[in-house]
Design a protein around this motif. Sequence first.
Motif, PDB file in Angstrom:
ATOM      1  N   ASN A 199       0.842  -1.193   0.000  1.00  0.00           N
ATOM      2  CA  ASN A 199       0.000   0.000   0.000  1.00  0.00           C
ATOM      3  C   ASN A 199       0.879   1.246   0.000  1.00  0.00           C
ATOM      4  O   ASN A 199       2.089   1.167   0.208  1.00  0.00           O
ATOM      5  CB  ASN A 199      -0.910   0.009   1.237  1.00  0.00           C
ATOM      6  N   TYR A 200       0.270   2.402  -0.204  1.00  0.00           N
ATOM      7  CA  TYR A 200       1.025   3.650  -0.123  1.00  0.00           C
ATOM      8  C   TYR A 200       1.570   3.816   1.295  1.00  0.00           C
ATOM      9  O   TYR A 200       0.875   3.538   2.269  1.00  0.00           O
ATOM     10  CB  TYR A 200       0.151   4.852  -0.462  1.00  0.00           C
ATOM     11  N   ILE A 201       2.782   4.293   1.399  1.00  0.00           N
ATOM     12  CA  ILE A 201       3.417   4.496   2.701  1.00  0.00           C
ATOM     13  C   ILE A 201       2.842   5.753   3.342  1.00  0.00           C
ATOM     14  O   ILE A 201       2.779   6.804   2.716  1.00  0.00           O
ATOM     15  CB  ILE A 201       4.947   4.584   2.545  1.00  0.00           C
ATOM     16  N   LYS A 202       2.457   5.638   4.613  1.00  0.00           N
ATOM     17  CA  LYS A 202       1.776   6.739   5.296  1.00  0.00           C
ATOM     18  C   LYS A 202       2.611   7.371   6.391  1.00  0.00           C
ATOM     19  O   LYS A 202       2.114   8.182   7.156  1.00  0.00           O
ATOM     20  CB  LYS A 202       0.454   6.233   5.867  1.00  0.00           C
ATOM     21  N   THR A 203       3.890   7.000   6.474  1.00  0.00           N
ATOM     22  CA  THR A 203       4.769   7.570   7.487  1.00  0.00           C
ATOM     23  C   THR A 203       6.020   8.116   6.814  1.00  0.00           C
ATOM     24  O   THR A 203       6.436   7.609   5.778  1.00  0.00           O
ATOM     25  CB  THR A 203       5.155   6.518   8.560  1.00  0.00           C
ATOM     26  N   SER A 204       6.624   9.135   7.400  1.00  0.00           N
ATOM     27  CA  SER A 204       7.815   9.741   6.794  1.00  0.00           C
ATOM     28  C   SER A 204       9.079   8.915   7.026  1.00  0.00           C
ATOM     29  O   SER A 204      10.092   9.139   6.378  1.00  0.00           O
ATOM     30  CB  SER A 204       8.012  11.161   7.320  1.00  0.00           C
ATOM     31  N   LYS A 205       9.025   7.968   7.963  1.00  0.00           N
ATOM     32  CA  LYS A 205      10.184   7.107   8.247  1.00  0.00           C
ATOM     33  C   LYS A 205       9.742   5.641   8.227  1.00  0.00           C
ATOM     34  O   LYS A 205       9.616   5.006   9.277  1.00  0.00           O
ATOM     35  CB  LYS A 205      10.798   7.471   9.592  1.00  0.00           C
ATOM     36  N   PRO A 206       9.540   5.099   7.041  1.00  0.00           N
ATOM     37  CA  PRO A 206       9.041   3.725   6.947  1.00  0.00           C
ATOM     38  C   PRO A 206      10.111   2.694   7.286  1.00  0.00           C
ATOM     39  O   PRO A 206      11.305   2.923   7.091  1.00  0.00           O
ATOM     40  CB  PRO A 206       8.628   3.609   5.477  1.00  0.00           C
ATOM     41  N   GLU A 207       9.657   1.577   7.811  1.00  0.00           N
ATOM     42  CA  GLU A 207      10.547   0.450   8.104  1.00  0.00           C
ATOM     43  C   GLU A 207      11.018  -0.170   6.797  1.00  0.00           C
ATOM     44  O   GLU A 207      10.307  -0.150   5.787  1.00  0.00           O
ATOM     45  CB  GLU A 207       9.811  -0.603   8.931  1.00  0.00           C
ATOM     46  N   SER A 208      12.214  -0.739   6.806  1.00  0.00           N
ATOM     47  CA  SER A 208      12.724  -1.449   5.642  1.00  0.00           C
ATOM     48  C   SER A 208      11.848  -2.665   5.349  1.00  0.00           C
ATOM     49  O   SER A 208      11.192  -3.192   6.246  1.00  0.00           O
ATOM     50  CB  SER A 208      14.158  -1.919   5.885  1.00  0.00           C
ATOM     51  N   MET A 209      11.883  -3.087   4.088  1.00  0.00           N
ATOM     52  CA  MET A 209      11.123  -4.275   3.728  1.00  0.00           C
ATOM     53  C   MET A 209      11.666  -5.489   4.482  1.00  0.00           C
ATOM     54  O   MET A 209      12.814  -5.491   4.934  1.00  0.00           O
ATOM     55  CB  MET A 209      11.157  -4.513   2.221  1.00  0.00           C
ATOM     56  N   SER A 210      10.850  -6.500   4.603  1.00  0.00           N
ATOM     57  CA  SER A 210      11.240  -7.718   5.312  1.00  0.00           C
ATOM     58  C   SER A 210      12.292  -8.495   4.511  1.00  0.00           C
ATOM     59  O   SER A 210      12.471  -8.281   3.314  1.00  0.00           O
ATOM     60  CB  SER A 210      10.017  -8.603   5.537  1.00  0.00           C
ATOM     61  N   ARG A 211      12.954  -9.407   5.185  1.00  0.00           N
ATOM     62  CA  ARG A 211      13.934 -10.283   4.527  1.00  0.00           C
ATOM     63  C   ARG A 211      13.254 -11.080   3.413  1.00  0.00           C
ATOM     64  O   ARG A 211      13.815 -11.269   2.345  1.00  0.00           O
ATOM     65  CB  ARG A 211      14.569 -11.218   5.542  1.00  0.00           C
ATOM     66  N   GLU A 212      12.032 -11.530   3.659  1.00  0.00           N
ATOM     67  CA  GLU A 212      11.295 -12.300   2.651  1.00  0.00           C
ATOM     68  C   GLU A 212      11.048 -11.469   1.404  1.00  0.00           C
ATOM     69  O   GLU A 212      11.203 -11.956   0.281  1.00  0.00           O
ATOM     70  CB  GLU A 212       9.968 -12.808   3.229  1.00  0.00           C
ATOM     71  N   GLU A 213      10.656 -10.215   1.589  1.00  0.00           N
ATOM     72  CA  GLU A 213      10.419  -9.341   0.433  1.00  0.00           C
ATOM     73  C   GLU A 213      11.724  -9.048  -0.310  1.00  0.00           C
ATOM     74  O   GLU A 213      11.752  -9.005  -1.528  1.00  0.00           O
ATOM     75  CB  GLU A 213       9.753  -8.031   0.857  1.00  0.00           C
ATOM     76  N   PHE A 214      12.805  -8.858   0.437  1.00  0.00           N
ATOM     77  CA  PHE A 214      14.091  -8.606  -0.200  1.00  0.00           C
ATOM     78  C   PHE A 214      14.521  -9.829  -1.021  1.00  0.00           C
ATOM     79  O   PHE A 214      15.001  -9.690  -2.141  1.00  0.00           O
ATOM     80  CB  PHE A 214      15.166  -8.239   0.827  1.00  0.00           C
ATOM     81  N   CYS A 215      14.334 -11.020  -0.479  1.00  0.00           N
ATOM     82  CA  CYS A 215      14.666 -12.252  -1.217  1.00  0.00           C
ATOM     83  C   CYS A 215      13.784 -12.401  -2.456  1.00  0.00           C
ATOM     84  O   CYS A 215      14.249 -12.844  -3.509  1.00  0.00           O
ATOM     85  CB  CYS A 215      14.535 -13.469  -0.315  1.00  0.00           C
ATOM     86  N   ARG A 216      12.517 -12.026  -2.344  1.00  0.00           N
ATOM     87  CA  ARG A 216      11.611 -12.059  -3.502  1.00  0.00           C
ATOM     88  C   ARG A 216      12.098 -11.098  -4.586  1.00  0.00           C
ATOM     89  O   ARG A 216      12.089 -11.416  -5.773  1.00  0.00           O
ATOM     90  CB  ARG A 216      10.189 -11.712  -3.049  1.00  0.00           C
ATOM     91  N   LEU A 217      12.567  -9.911  -4.180  1.00  0.00           N
ATOM     92  CA  LEU A 217      13.129  -8.940  -5.114  1.00  0.00           C
ATOM     93  C   LEU A 217      14.346  -9.514  -5.832  1.00  0.00           C
ATOM     94  O   LEU A 217      14.456  -9.435  -7.059  1.00  0.00           O
ATOM     95  CB  LEU A 217      13.517  -7.652  -4.382  1.00  0.00           C
TER      96      LEU A 217
END
Length: 133
Positions: A106-124
Amino acid sequence: MKLYKYSGTIEEFAVERGRISYIKLFDVTDFDKAPTRLEVFGALSEYIKAIESTDAEERYIKSDWYFDSNLYLRRIEVPGVGDWPAKIITQSPDDIDQLEIFGEQNYIKTSKPESMSREEFCRLVAWERENMN
């Protein structure tokens, strides 16, 4: 293919025949850095058009915009608090109308978002291995 990077936010964009044809990027933190104008097509164009009509914080975060030697936008990386980006938005090189989002869907709603998860990074990484060679 070599990609170039510009860090900044959208200053302006043009809509032609119902789609965004170009975006002008500007780095508000460095007034000596020249703005750049990139061509945008396909799913990335639709994503930018949609988010620009919202007030999502993602619009205002200084992101990394990757483009090729023809100034054609290839991907957007929204930085995260941590080792990896919070979100990467790109499109399939074989079908420019197929949007690919890694990290927050979804669209990010905070100015300091958390990094993507390890699973998402591996998917990338797996997607890039399959699609970007």
